[in-house]
Write a protein that holds these residues in place. Sequence first.
Motif: not given
Length: 442
Positions: A55-57, A68-69, A200-201, A214-215
């Motif tokens: 869910a979060t990913d 956010l990787l 890059q992530g 995003p936090m």
Amino acid sequence: MQFKLPTTATAPFCPSEVQGTVAVTQGAPFWKKILQFAGPGLLISIGYMDPGNWATDIEAGSRYGYSLLFVVMLSSLAAMALQCLSMRLGIATGRDLAELSRLRYSPGVARFQWLLAELSIVACDLAEVLGGALAFHLLFKCSLTTGVLLTAFDTLIVLGLKGKNFRDLEAIMLGLIATIGVGYIIELALVKPHWPSVAQGLIPSWQALSSREPMYLAIGILGATVMPHNLYLHSSIVQTRAVKRDSASIRSAIGMSRIDTIVSLIIALLINMAILILAAAAFHATGHNQVTEIEDAYKLLAPIVGTGFAAVLFAITLLASGQSSTFTGTVAGQVIMEGFLKLKIPCWQRRFITRALALIPALIGVQMMGNGAVGKLLVASQVVLSLQLPFALYPLIRMTNDRSLMGEFANRLPTRLLAWSLFVVISAANLWLVVQTVGLVD
């Protein structure tokens, strides 16, 4: 030779019944010792790839692409450090974190710790209920409510493992992890992500966490990755290896178990990264940046990738994820109950109680919010897990720093600094989350 469990054992889950049941050959070659100690890390890693991580990913990848990787990577590195502390505590002392907490703290404090640990298990099981229900819904086209009720029958799986030894359980976990891993390798081959953007992530960017949403997701990822009950669990199941109590044997066991832990959690890290990469490549890159539900991801995969096989494989790996987490949740529940309360009950009863407590909010949420409840409840469950972390971390760090308890295996200065730094960061993140949730900060 591997020792068998007593015929009175109710299942391979009861911690006191499996201590020292896996023989370790003294003087064996390095590769053979690695194989003998391999297993506990796999059981721990299951908790790091459960439906809550999905869910979060998925939401993170859909909304913010690969940005956010790095949160997934840093959370997994923190998990490796903390699980290694838990493993060392169990091997060096011969006791688990729950038992030591009962012995070292007042009854009131220990009982409070037990309640929080049980809450974390129920939150984790809620994620497993929702993930399993959704997998049944996607694969068999039943209603989500029916899917929730079907998950109650996983108690029969636990009963089916009655009399199996701990190595059998580890082998089953390996098979389920392999199912998830192979599934995502195929998924990524079909989606074809842009690998330079993936690289890059992985570079930390605090600008990516500059706003509330995003936090919030980042803390959800942290909660989905570093689970408090896994700290209790790991300190117990490493004691399944029959290790002599001399200094050299303990040091060797800690070294072998460290390799098992790190390798297993690297596998979990790669799978979690694969989930976020899949969401970023399939959804964010194609303009579908509001995919916050696992069901939406399933429905969109086929038209975007061009084959319905991708969606079916997605649902199968989701089912494997939920079922594998069921096993480790049962083991953790037994460890916590026996350690804090000195209470033993049959494992199927433990499974039934935990699942019943998780079914209630799942059914209420589905009835009130429909299918949209799954994503919201999954992310919320991971935030609850994150809020419990400091209460498991503090005693773990204090105990592993204590030379009177750990002897020569107490944490050295660099490890102490790293452990307390993680504690401060995690606690600060949770405090921020509480302030944001009650609306005290814009």
